[in-house]
Design a protein around this motif. Structure first.
Motif, short mmCIF file in Angstrom:
data_model
loop_
_atom_site.label_atom_id
_atom_site.label_comp_id
_atom_site.label_asym_id
_atom_site.label_seq_id
_atom_site.Cartn_x
_atom_site.Cartn_y
_atom_site.Cartn_z
N LYS A 121 23.71 28.77 -4.79
CA LYS A 121 24.61 29.92 -4.81
C LYS A 121 25.63 29.78 -3.69
O LYS A 121 25.39 29.10 -2.68
CB LYS A 121 23.83 31.22 -4.65
N THR A 122 26.75 30.42 -3.86
CA THR A 122 27.80 30.41 -2.85
C THR A 122 28.08 31.84 -2.39
O THR A 122 27.60 32.81 -2.98
CB THR A 122 29.09 29.79 -3.40
N ARG A 123 28.85 31.98 -1.36
CA ARG A 123 29.18 33.28 -0.81
C ARG A 123 30.14 34.02 -1.74
O ARG A 123 30.96 33.38 -2.43
CB ARG A 123 29.81 33.13 0.58
N PRO A 124 30.10 35.35 -1.77
CA PRO A 124 31.03 36.11 -2.61
C PRO A 124 32.48 35.82 -2.24
O PRO A 124 32.82 35.65 -1.06
CB PRO A 124 30.67 37.57 -2.31
N ALA A 125 33.32 35.74 -3.26
CA ALA A 125 34.73 35.46 -3.03
C ALA A 125 35.36 36.50 -2.10
O ALA A 125 36.25 36.18 -1.30
CB ALA A 125 35.48 35.40 -4.36
N SER A 126 34.90 37.74 -2.20
CA SER A 126 35.46 38.80 -1.36
C SER A 126 35.16 38.55 0.11
O SER A 126 36.00 38.81 0.99
CB SER A 126 34.89 40.16 -1.78
N ALA A 127 33.97 38.03 0.41
CA ALA A 127 33.60 37.74 1.80
C ALA A 127 34.42 36.58 2.35
O ALA A 127 34.84 36.60 3.51
CB ALA A 127 32.11 37.43 1.89
N VAL A 128 34.63 35.57 1.51
CA VAL A 128 35.44 34.43 1.93
C VAL A 128 36.87 34.87 2.20
O VAL A 128 37.47 34.51 3.23
CB VAL A 128 35.41 33.32 0.86
N LYS A 129 37.42 35.68 1.30
CA LYS A 129 38.79 36.15 1.46
C LYS A 129 38.96 36.99 2.72
O LYS A 129 39.97 36.89 3.43
CB LYS A 129 39.20 36.96 0.23
N GLU A 130 37.95 37.79 3.03
CA GLU A 130 38.03 38.66 4.21
C GLU A 130 38.03 37.85 5.50
O GLU A 130 38.71 38.21 6.46
CB GLU A 130 36.84 39.62 4.20
#
Length: 361
Positions: A121-130
């Protein structure tokens, strides 16, 4: 046959063992990594990118540092089943890490582990964007697109992901090791630096994903110029978001008292801007940014090692870059043209008379 190869997707992380987990944590946080989870004998670190972890620091079983190996994602469950049939491969089992999924562990001809994971699994896109820094617009002499004032915060580099790692291999095992990596995986040669006798000295390999553009190299192998009882890592490398935060991180590490190995400069093969450091255990670890991308239409390059093979620009090559010893970091390799001594080593296949050191990639 190409279809019989295990299809790698990306490099997820590297795994090291350290005598002192507290000391390596201090370094890695100053380097720009973030602690994700601490266990009794392991600590996981990540960048701001999508991977749940990019570095595993494990307590060493003795008082020495060790490189366990790279951790790479594969394209499909079928690739795990294919890998499990290789001689010496582990069985398919659950990946007991932050990413989950299943894994198979292979051992290369020089004893290094290659952990293959599917279903991570990978980190949520929202967390990466933040967490991802805003893109930096550069005003040049011909393109001037930035219309706002630029401000930067002092601190560690902004590290995105794990980009590549490399191994030093005894000359007697070099060709076998190169063949194993390229026959086992969908790795393709990007650049080869040759000795004067025509033998390859450095092999830079990328993950072949057809028309898709990928990093110039994910794994590289270098030929040791003297007998090497066991393969050792040269360095692992982590991608920064920009040259500016890479330079800020360089200054930050200096202020914190860590030892610079070599940099900042720009490499010739891969073209990335590099900055090498010694961690708390004495391993070499690199920040890089602005590297070349290649695909199946990019022809591999072949060149004999020359005095300017390592860099396009940058400081003089320090002795520490060849010996891997922090105590050599302040000693210049040569007062003349960069890599004059390395050229002597490659040409004659002997150690530099003044340094008694071996070249590394």
């Amino acid at each position: 046959m190409a279809n019989a190869k295990v299809q790698l997707s990306r490099l997820m992380a590297v795994h090291y063992q350290h005598p002192n987990l507290d000391a390596i944590e201090k370094f890695l946080v100053d380097f720009g990594l973030v602690v994700v989870k601490r266990e009794e004998t392991k600590t996981y670190y990540r960048g701001f990118g999508p991977e749940t972890y990019v570095y595993i620091a494990e307590k060493s079983p003795d008082d020495r540092k060790h490189f366990v190996g790279g951790i790479l994602a594969v394209e499909s469950a079928e690739d795990l089943h294919r890998a499990a049939k290789f001689p010496g491969a582990s069985s398919i089992h659950d990946a007991h890490s932050l990413s989950g999924g299943q894994q198979v562990v292979l051992t290369d001809p020089v004893g290094m582990k290659v952990t293959l994971v599917h279903g991570a699994k990978t980190r949520p896109a929202s967390a990466v964007k933040e967490e991802a820094p805003a893109p930096i617009l550069i005003n040049s002499g011909t393109v001037r697109s930035r219309r706002t004032l630029h401000t930067f915060e002092r601190g560690p580099s902004k590290v995105a992901n794990c980009g590549h790692y490399g191994l030093r291999v005894d000359s007697s095992k070099f060709e076998e090791s190169v063949d194993w990596y390229m026959d086992t995986f969908n790795l393709r040669l990007s650049s080869c630096l040759k000795l004067a006798n025509g033998k390859p000295a450095f092999m830079f390999m990328h993950i072949n994903k057809g028309k898709e553009f990928v990093d110039h190299h994910t794994i590289f192998l270098s030929r040791a110029m003297k007998p090497l009882p066991e393969a050792t890592p040269h360095h692992c490398s982590f991608e920064c978001d920009s040259f500016d935060t890479q330079q800020l991180g360089h200054d930050w590490l200096l202020q914190k008292g860590w030892t610079n190995c070599y940099g900042i400069g720009r490499h010739k093969y891969g073209n990335h801007i590099f900055d090498y450091w010694f961690d708390a255990s004495g391993n070499i670890i690199e920040h890089y940014t602005d590297g070349d991308l290649v695909n199946c239409d990019t022809p591999p390059t072949y060149e004999e090692v020359q005095p300017d093979s390592i860099k396009i620009w940058g400081p003089s090559i320090p002795l520490a870059f060849f010996t891997g010893r922090p105590e050599d970091a302040v000693k210049p390799q040569s007062s003349g043209p960069a890599l004059t001594s390395l050229d002597h080593v490659i040409r004659d296949g002997i150690k530099p008379p003044s340094a008694q050191a071996e070249p590394v990639a």
